[in-house]
Scaffold this motif. Structure first.
Motif, short mmCIF file in Angstrom:
data_model
loop_
_atom_site.label_atom_id
_atom_site.label_comp_id
_atom_site.label_asym_id
_atom_site.label_seq_id
_atom_site.Cartn_x
_atom_site.Cartn_y
_atom_site.Cartn_z
N LEU A 165 -35.12 -16.48 -4.71
CA LEU A 165 -35.91 -15.87 -3.65
C LEU A 165 -36.94 -16.90 -3.19
CD1 LEU A 165 -36.76 -13.38 -1.93
CD2 LEU A 165 -38.36 -12.82 -3.79
N LEU A 166 -36.93 -17.22 -1.91
CA LEU A 166 -37.90 -18.15 -1.34
C LEU A 166 -39.05 -17.33 -0.77
CD1 LEU A 166 -37.21 -21.32 0.71
CD2 LEU A 166 -38.96 -19.73 1.46
N VAL A 167 -40.26 -17.60 -1.25
CA VAL A 167 -41.46 -16.88 -0.83
C VAL A 167 -42.37 -17.86 -0.11
CG1 VAL A 167 -43.46 -15.52 -1.58
CG2 VAL A 167 -41.29 -15.34 -2.82
N ASP A 168 -42.57 -17.64 1.19
CA ASP A 168 -43.42 -18.54 1.98
C ASP A 168 -44.59 -17.79 2.62
OD1 ASP A 168 -41.98 -17.11 3.82
OD2 ASP A 168 -41.01 -18.85 4.73
N GLU A 169 -44.90 -16.62 2.08
CA GLU A 169 -46.07 -15.86 2.51
C GLU A 169 -47.06 -15.85 1.34
OE1 GLU A 169 -44.89 -11.99 3.76
OE2 GLU A 169 -43.38 -12.74 5.16
N THR A 170 -48.13 -16.58 1.47
CA THR A 170 -49.09 -16.69 0.37
C THR A 170 -50.49 -16.38 0.86
OG1 THR A 170 -49.30 -19.06 0.83
CG2 THR A 170 -47.75 -18.42 -0.89
N PRO A 171 -51.34 -15.86 -0.06
CA PRO A 171 -50.99 -15.51 -1.44
C PRO A 171 -50.10 -14.28 -1.51
CG PRO A 171 -53.21 -14.79 -0.96
CD PRO A 171 -52.76 -15.56 0.25
N SER A 172 -49.32 -14.17 -2.58
CA SER A 172 -48.40 -13.06 -2.75
C SER A 172 -48.53 -12.48 -4.14
CB SER A 172 -46.95 -13.50 -2.53
OG SER A 172 -46.71 -13.89 -1.21
N GLU A 173 -48.46 -11.17 -4.21
CA GLU A 173 -48.36 -10.47 -5.49
C GLU A 173 -46.89 -10.08 -5.68
OE1 GLU A 173 -51.07 -7.22 -5.57
OE2 GLU A 173 -52.85 -8.51 -5.56
N ILE A 174 -46.32 -10.52 -6.78
CA ILE A 174 -44.89 -10.34 -7.02
C ILE A 174 -44.69 -9.52 -8.29
CG2 ILE A 174 -42.73 -11.53 -7.53
CD1 ILE A 174 -43.75 -13.91 -5.96
N SER A 175 -43.81 -8.54 -8.22
CA SER A 175 -43.41 -7.76 -9.39
C SER A 175 -41.92 -7.99 -9.62
CB SER A 175 -43.66 -6.26 -9.18
OG SER A 175 -45.03 -6.01 -8.97
N ILE A 176 -41.56 -8.33 -10.86
CA ILE A 176 -40.16 -8.55 -11.22
C ILE A 176 -39.76 -7.47 -12.21
CG2 ILE A 176 -38.47 -10.20 -12.07
CD1 ILE A 176 -40.56 -12.40 -11.62
N LEU A 177 -38.68 -6.75 -11.91
CA LEU A 177 -38.22 -5.66 -12.76
C LEU A 177 -36.80 -5.92 -13.21
CD1 LEU A 177 -39.90 -4.40 -10.11
CD2 LEU A 177 -39.76 -2.36 -11.52
N SER A 178 -36.53 -5.63 -14.50
CA SER A 178 -35.19 -5.82 -15.05
C SER A 178 -34.92 -4.78 -16.11
CB SER A 178 -35.06 -7.23 -15.64
OG SER A 178 -33.80 -7.40 -16.25
N ASN A 179 -33.68 -4.27 -16.15
CA ASN A 179 -33.30 -3.31 -17.18
C ASN A 179 -32.99 -3.99 -18.50
OD1 ASN A 179 -33.54 -1.06 -15.49
ND2 ASN A 179 -31.45 -1.36 -14.68
N ALA A 180 -32.79 -5.30 -18.46
CA ALA A 180 -32.51 -6.07 -19.68
C ALA A 180 -33.51 -7.21 -19.76
CB ALA A 180 -31.09 -6.61 -19.64
N THR A 181 -33.61 -7.81 -20.93
CA THR A 181 -34.47 -8.97 -21.06
C THR A 181 -33.92 -10.08 -20.18
OG1 THR A 181 -35.04 -8.40 -23.33
CG2 THR A 181 -35.45 -10.66 -22.65
N ALA A 182 -34.75 -10.56 -19.26
CA ALA A 182 -34.29 -11.51 -18.25
C ALA A 182 -35.09 -12.80 -18.32
CB ALA A 182 -34.41 -10.89 -16.86
N LEU A 183 -34.44 -13.87 -17.88
CA LEU A 183 -35.09 -15.17 -17.75
C LEU A 183 -35.06 -15.58 -16.29
CD1 LEU A 183 -36.29 -17.82 -18.94
CD2 LEU A 183 -33.93 -18.62 -19.24
N ALA A 184 -36.17 -16.05 -15.80
CA ALA A 184 -36.25 -16.58 -14.44
C ALA A 184 -37.19 -17.78 -14.47
CB ALA A 184 -36.76 -15.53 -13.47
N TYR A 185 -37.14 -18.57 -13.41
CA TYR A 185 -38.06 -19.70 -13.27
C TYR A 185 -38.83 -19.55 -11.97
CZ TYR A 185 -36.04 -22.12 -17.23
OH TYR A 185 -35.64 -22.45 -18.50
N LEU A 186 -40.13 -19.78 -12.05
CA LEU A 186 -40.97 -19.80 -10.87
C LEU A 186 -41.31 -21.24 -10.54
CD1 LEU A 186 -42.69 -18.31 -8.72
CD2 LEU A 186 -44.59 -18.43 -10.35
N ILE A 187 -40.93 -21.67 -9.35
CA ILE A 187 -41.24 -23.01 -8.85
C ILE A 187 -42.26 -22.86 -7.74
CG2 ILE A 187 -40.32 -25.05 -7.68
CD1 ILE A 187 -37.56 -24.26 -8.92
N GLU A 188 -43.40 -23.55 -7.87
CA GLU A 188 -44.43 -23.52 -6.84
C GLU A 188 -44.59 -24.91 -6.26
OE1 GLU A 188 -47.82 -20.56 -7.70
OE2 GLU A 188 -47.23 -21.28 -9.68
#
Length: 197
Positions: A165-188
């Protein structure tokens, strides 16, 4: 904001011709490997070998798939990178060599042109829900191993493994939800300002 689907990433040979990369995003949009400001990509490493050299760049690497690798940068003692390791930052314009631990590896790579842009990459381990505040000029959230729902302001996005997901609206409040244990990477990514230490 937009979803970048894994099956739509642009595939191209490595700069040194020894592998293939899936380009997630690049800026400017029409940039080449010689003149980008920043670039995010995923690469499959099938054999031990050297990384391509990118003059005047800083890069960060993380392992997405496979058992991992030993990374030696500029002749230094190798460090171990696995799926549980934190991302590793190093200069893109020095010799770097990867030795596979146990078979092919897929990595996540971000590069920024020194003097123009800087970046950071952090691993996010999500158990049900994770809240983030993003203040960078631009951010990419890369989903690794599970489907997740991402809420940004009033919008909700669904990401499958290796989607971004590319986010180009800042500042942004982001919520990440998953039904299983998940791994993600945030690149700023943001423009370089001030004096480098």
């Amino acid at each position: 904001m937009r979803i970048l689907k894994a099956d739509k990433y642009l595939r191209m040979p490595w700069r040194n011709g020894h592998g293939e990369t899936a380009q997630v995003a690049i800026s400017p949009a029409a940039a080449t490997l010689d003149d980008f400001d920043w670039r995010v990509s995923m690469a499959r490493i099938d054999d031990d070998g050297a990384f391509s050299i990118f003059p005047q760049t800083d890069r960060t690497l993380a392992v997405l798939r496979g058992e991992g690798l030993h990374l030696s940068v500029d002749g230094a003692t190798p460090v171990v990178l696995t799926r549980s390791s934190e991302p590793r930052a190093f200069p893109g314009d020095v010799a770097a060599y990867a030795t596979l631990i146990g078979g092919a590896v897929t990595d996540l790579n971000v590069m920024t042109r020194r003097g123009r842009f800087t970046h950071s990459m952090q691993a996010l381990r999500i158990a049900n829900r994770l809240e983030l505040n993003v203040n960078a000029t631009l951010a990419l959230l890369v989903c690794v191993n599970s489907d997740v729902q991402v809420q940004v302001s009033t919008q909700t996005f669904s990401l499958n493994p290796l989607d971004s997901l590319l986010v180009d609206e800042t500042p942004s409040e982001i919520s990440i939800l998953s039904n299983a244990t998940a791994l993600a990477y945030l690149i700023e990514i943001g423009p370089e300002t001030g004096v480098r230490s």
